[in-house]
Design a protein around this motif. Structure first.
Motif, mmCIF file in Angstrom:
data_model
loop_
_atom_site.group_PDB
_atom_site.id
_atom_site.type_symbol
_atom_site.label_atom_id
_atom_site.label_comp_id
_atom_site.label_asym_id
_atom_site.label_seq_id
_atom_site.Cartn_x
_atom_site.Cartn_y
_atom_site.Cartn_z
ATOM 1 N N VAL A 1 32.425 58.786 81.891
ATOM 2 C CA VAL A 1 31.456 58.800 83.215
ATOM 3 C C VAL A 1 31.713 59.759 84.107
ATOM 4 O O VAL A 1 31.002 60.397 84.862
ATOM 5 C CB VAL A 1 31.678 57.444 83.579
ATOM 6 C CG1 VAL A 1 32.842 57.109 84.505
ATOM 7 C CG2 VAL A 1 30.336 57.317 84.869
ATOM 8 N N ASN A 2 32.895 60.454 84.094
ATOM 9 C CA ASN A 2 33.442 61.422 85.152
ATOM 10 C C ASN A 2 32.569 62.612 85.193
ATOM 11 O O ASN A 2 32.855 63.373 86.017
ATOM 12 C CB ASN A 2 34.965 61.762 85.053
ATOM 13 C CG ASN A 2 35.747 60.541 85.714
ATOM 14 O OD1 ASN A 2 35.039 59.996 86.410
ATOM 15 N ND2 ASN A 2 36.982 60.690 85.428
ATOM 16 N N PHE A 3 31.685 63.181 84.097
ATOM 17 C CA PHE A 3 31.038 64.159 84.067
ATOM 18 C C PHE A 3 29.729 64.201 85.362
ATOM 19 O O PHE A 3 29.667 65.323 85.383
ATOM 20 C CB PHE A 3 30.057 64.320 82.733
ATOM 21 C CG PHE A 3 31.131 64.911 81.456
ATOM 22 C CD1 PHE A 3 31.508 66.232 81.647
ATOM 23 C CD2 PHE A 3 31.128 64.139 80.492
ATOM 24 C CE1 PHE A 3 32.193 66.760 80.520
ATOM 25 C CE2 PHE A 3 31.892 64.968 79.289
ATOM 26 C CZ PHE A 3 32.428 66.140 79.346
ATOM 27 N N ILE A 4 29.855 62.963 85.644
ATOM 28 C CA ILE A 4 28.488 63.018 86.828
ATOM 29 C C ILE A 4 29.232 63.674 87.921
ATOM 30 O O ILE A 4 28.374 63.913 89.153
ATOM 31 C CB ILE A 4 28.313 61.620 87.228
ATOM 32 C CG1 ILE A 4 29.282 60.638 87.749
ATOM 33 C CG2 ILE A 4 27.696 60.946 85.732
ATOM 34 C CD1 ILE A 4 28.742 59.545 88.304
ATOM 35 N N TYR A 5 30.560 63.796 88.210
ATOM 36 C CA TYR A 5 31.122 64.117 89.392
ATOM 37 C C TYR A 5 31.326 65.818 89.522
ATOM 38 O O TYR A 5 31.811 66.262 90.589
ATOM 39 C CB TYR A 5 32.503 63.704 89.666
ATOM 40 C CG TYR A 5 32.240 62.228 89.858
ATOM 41 C CD1 TYR A 5 31.998 61.751 90.782
ATOM 42 C CD2 TYR A 5 33.115 61.281 88.769
ATOM 43 C CE1 TYR A 5 32.016 60.263 91.007
ATOM 44 C CE2 TYR A 5 32.948 60.078 88.998
ATOM 45 C CZ TYR A 5 32.304 59.526 90.021
ATOM 46 O OH TYR A 5 32.130 57.863 90.485
ATOM 47 N N TYR A 6 30.749 66.490 88.437
ATOM 48 C CA TYR A 6 30.759 67.963 88.379
ATOM 49 C C TYR A 6 29.351 68.430 89.036
ATOM 50 O O TYR A 6 28.519 68.181 88.310
ATOM 51 C CB TYR A 6 31.158 68.308 86.895
ATOM 52 C CG TYR A 6 32.371 68.082 86.826
ATOM 53 C CD1 TYR A 6 33.545 69.049 86.726
ATOM 54 C CD2 TYR A 6 32.722 66.855 86.023
ATOM 55 C CE1 TYR A 6 34.671 68.816 86.410
ATOM 56 C CE2 TYR A 6 34.319 66.405 85.859
ATOM 57 C CZ TYR A 6 35.138 67.675 86.078
ATOM 58 O OH TYR A 6 36.476 67.334 85.576
ATOM 59 N N PRO A 7 29.438 68.948 90.146
ATOM 60 C CA PRO A 7 28.133 68.954 90.762
ATOM 61 C C PRO A 7 26.969 69.966 90.463
ATOM 62 O O PRO A 7 25.673 69.652 90.633
ATOM 63 C CB PRO A 7 28.418 69.381 92.203
ATOM 64 C CG PRO A 7 29.906 70.036 91.992
ATOM 65 C CD PRO A 7 30.340 69.342 90.950
ATOM 66 N N LYS B 1 38.018 63.188 87.229
ATOM 67 C CA LYS B 1 37.357 63.286 88.389
ATOM 68 C C LYS B 1 37.856 64.298 89.189
ATOM 69 O O LYS B 1 39.128 64.125 89.480
ATOM 70 C CB LYS B 1 37.316 61.969 89.147
ATOM 71 C CG LYS B 1 36.364 61.605 90.458
ATOM 72 C CD LYS B 1 36.391 60.800 91.221
ATOM 73 C CE LYS B 1 35.455 60.428 92.262
ATOM 74 N NZ LYS B 1 35.352 59.031 92.979
ATOM 75 N N PRO B 2 37.177 65.314 89.501
ATOM 76 C CA PRO B 2 37.672 66.316 90.344
ATOM 77 C C PRO B 2 38.349 65.855 91.317
ATOM 78 O O PRO B 2 37.987 65.201 92.163
ATOM 79 C CB PRO B 2 36.470 67.404 90.448
ATOM 80 C CG PRO B 2 35.510 66.986 89.427
ATOM 81 C CD PRO B 2 35.609 65.545 89.185
ATOM 82 N N PRO B 3 39.595 66.602 91.968
ATOM 83 C CA PRO B 3 39.964 66.355 93.406
ATOM 84 C C PRO B 3 39.003 66.554 94.583
ATOM 85 O O PRO B 3 37.932 67.704 94.396
ATOM 86 C CB PRO B 3 41.262 67.443 93.294
ATOM 87 C CG PRO B 3 41.601 67.732 92.003
ATOM 88 C CD PRO B 3 40.278 67.684 91.271
ATOM 89 N N PRO B 4 39.203 66.076 95.674
ATOM 90 C CA PRO B 4 38.339 66.358 96.671
ATOM 91 C C PRO B 4 38.122 67.895 96.961
ATOM 92 O O PRO B 4 36.802 68.079 97.460
ATOM 93 C CB PRO B 4 38.970 65.691 97.800
ATOM 94 C CG PRO B 4 39.950 64.581 97.258
ATOM 95 C CD PRO B 4 40.351 65.072 95.854
ATOM 96 N N ASN B 5 39.141 68.606 96.878
ATOM 97 C CA ASN B 5 38.951 69.890 97.337
ATOM 98 C C ASN B 5 38.415 70.980 96.345
ATOM 99 O O ASN B 5 38.663 72.142 96.355
ATOM 100 C CB ASN B 5 40.139 70.523 98.446
ATOM 101 C CG ASN B 5 40.397 69.753 99.693
ATOM 102 O OD1 ASN B 5 39.358 69.244 100.202
ATOM 103 N ND2 ASN B 5 41.540 69.447 99.960
ATOM 104 N N PHE B 6 38.446 70.442 95.157
ATOM 105 C CA PHE B 6 38.106 71.005 93.878
ATOM 106 C C PHE B 6 36.599 71.688 93.748
ATOM 107 O O PHE B 6 35.650 70.623 93.528
ATOM 108 C CB PHE B 6 38.395 70.554 92.476
ATOM 109 C CG PHE B 6 38.554 71.262 91.469
ATOM 110 C CD1 PHE B 6 39.378 72.583 91.081
ATOM 111 C CD2 PHE B 6 37.301 70.992 90.482
ATOM 112 C CE1 PHE B 6 39.132 73.102 90.069
ATOM 113 C CE2 PHE B 6 37.150 71.813 89.395
ATOM 114 C CZ PHE B 6 38.242 72.858 89.091
#
Length: 397
Positions: free
Chosen positions: A293-299, A268-273
């Motif tokens: 599932v973390n692919f969903i966090y790549y905007p 999961k990308p860091p908050p400021n990434f």
């Protein structure tokens, strides 16, 4: 008194004409003449030239290569600056032969482009001693042999394209010393071995369709803050894809399809990434485990390919809520359970394939389910349980 003035005017006119006419440095001519010799033309070209009323070859040494004007002589491939050749670009006309080592005489050469011809034999070592060379483009020829360590002497090199040749051996260990290099394409050769430390200013890395092996290590990519494209498909890479790969700051496209990777860690990308990742293709590997599932966090991730791996479990319900996703290929795994109805609503814009899995409720009327699911016996064997435990793979409603 008018006559002396007219003579003076004529003198300056003649002087200006001769000052425009630039003669080529003799060492450049020495380099060009042997290069002109092996330019064997396809048999149809002399016939075509005769029909069009032009002469062959297109380099006529009865005049200077850098003379002005250059309308009827040296009409193909030579660009000069003053008395020096700075660019040599041959059209794709099927020229064949070996490349002369005398090309090292062109010490002001910036671009050498022989794309889509039939040159063969080793690349002369002397090329790698051209101090001003920025673009070396030999793609789609038949060059063979190794890429010598002396390639790292090209300190001004920005673009290296040796793709679609027959080059063999491993990549030089000192590739990272090419500090000006931004684009490198060595795809479709016969290269072996692992990846060395890569040049720090790379924007694009393409090594598709070789025989490269080993794992992808952070040490090879450390410091590549400008890397946007990684194309390493159709090789024999193994091991686990670690989190650092997805956190390269400028990375937009990853193509690692058709390798032998067995695992994947998607962080999961860091908050400021601020992720730039747009497309990921990991199809045709041996990746096991559950679908990350973390692919969903790549905007801005729009395309994800994980076809024909060994993934299990359900498709995360979050996938159907990812607004940026446009292409999703998950076919050829062992995914099970039912699919969220939102994937098949009229509002979805997702294309791709969920077929050849162990899914239930995958309507054959949908393009996403055009491939049938696996037989129940295969799904039962994969999960080690009876077919009635949510694994009725043939349930396509």
């Amino acid at each position: 008194m008018a006559e002396p003035k007219s003579h003076l005017f004529i003198f300056f006119l003649i002087s200006s004409i001769f000052s425009v006419r630039s003669l080529t440095l003799s060492s450049d001519i020495i380099a060009l003449k042997p290069l002109n010799t092996p330019l064997n033309l396809p048999p149809f070209l002399p016939i075509l030239a005769s029909a069009l009323g032009i002469s062959l070859p297109c380099w006529d040494f009865s005049t200077e290569p850098c003379s002005v004007p250059r309308v009827t002589h040296f009409t193909c491939g030579i660009t000069c600056s003053g008395s020096r050749v700075v660019q040599l670009t041959l059209d794709s006309q099927g020229y064949s032969g070996t490349l002369t080592p005398f090309i090292a005489n062109l010490t002001r050469l910036i671009t050498l482009d022989l794309t889509e011809n039939n040159f063969y034999g080793p690349i002369p070592f002397s090329i790698f001693f051209l101090p001003n060379l920025q673009n070396l483009i030999l793609r789609v020829n038949s060059f063979s042999g190794v890429i010598p360590p002396s390639v790292t002497y090209l300190k001004s090199l920005k673009f290296l394209d040796l793709s679609r040749n027959s080059l063999s051996g491993s990549l030089p260990n000192s590739m990272n010393s090419l500090t000006s290099l931004s684009r490198m394409d060595l795809s479709y050769n016969k290269l072996i071995g692992s990846l060395p430390k890569l040049p720090s200013n790379l924007n694009e890395l393409a090594l598709k369709a070789n025989s490269l092996t080993g794992s992808l290590f952070y040490s090879s990519f450390n410091g590549l803050t400008q890397l946007m494209v990684v194309e390493l498909g159709e090789n024999s890479f193994t091991g686990t894809l670690d989190a650092w790969l997805f956190l390269l700051p400028s990375l937009q496209q990853i193509d690692l399809a058709n390798n032998s990777f067995t695992g994947i860690i998607v962080p999961k990308p860091p908050p400021n990434f601020n992720s730039q990742l747009v497309a990921v293709n990991l199809s045709f590997n041996r990746i096991n485990g559950i679908l990350p599932v973390n692919f969903i966090y790549y905007p801005i991730l729009r395309s994800l390919g994980l076809s024909y791996n060994q993934l299990r479990g359900p498709i995360p319900k979050e996938y159907n809520k990812k607004g940026s996703m446009q292409r999703l290929f998950l076919d050829g795994n062992f995914l099970n359970g039912s699919l969220p109805a939102e994937f098949f609503s009229g509002d979805t814009a997702v294309t791709g394939s969920f077929g050849d899995n162990c899914l239930t409720s995958c309507p054959v009327s949908s393009q996403l389910c055009s491939k049938s699911q696996k037989p129940a016996s295969i799904c039962q064997q994969a999960y080690g349980g009876p077919a009635d435990q949510g694994l009725n793979c043939q349930s396509n409603v």
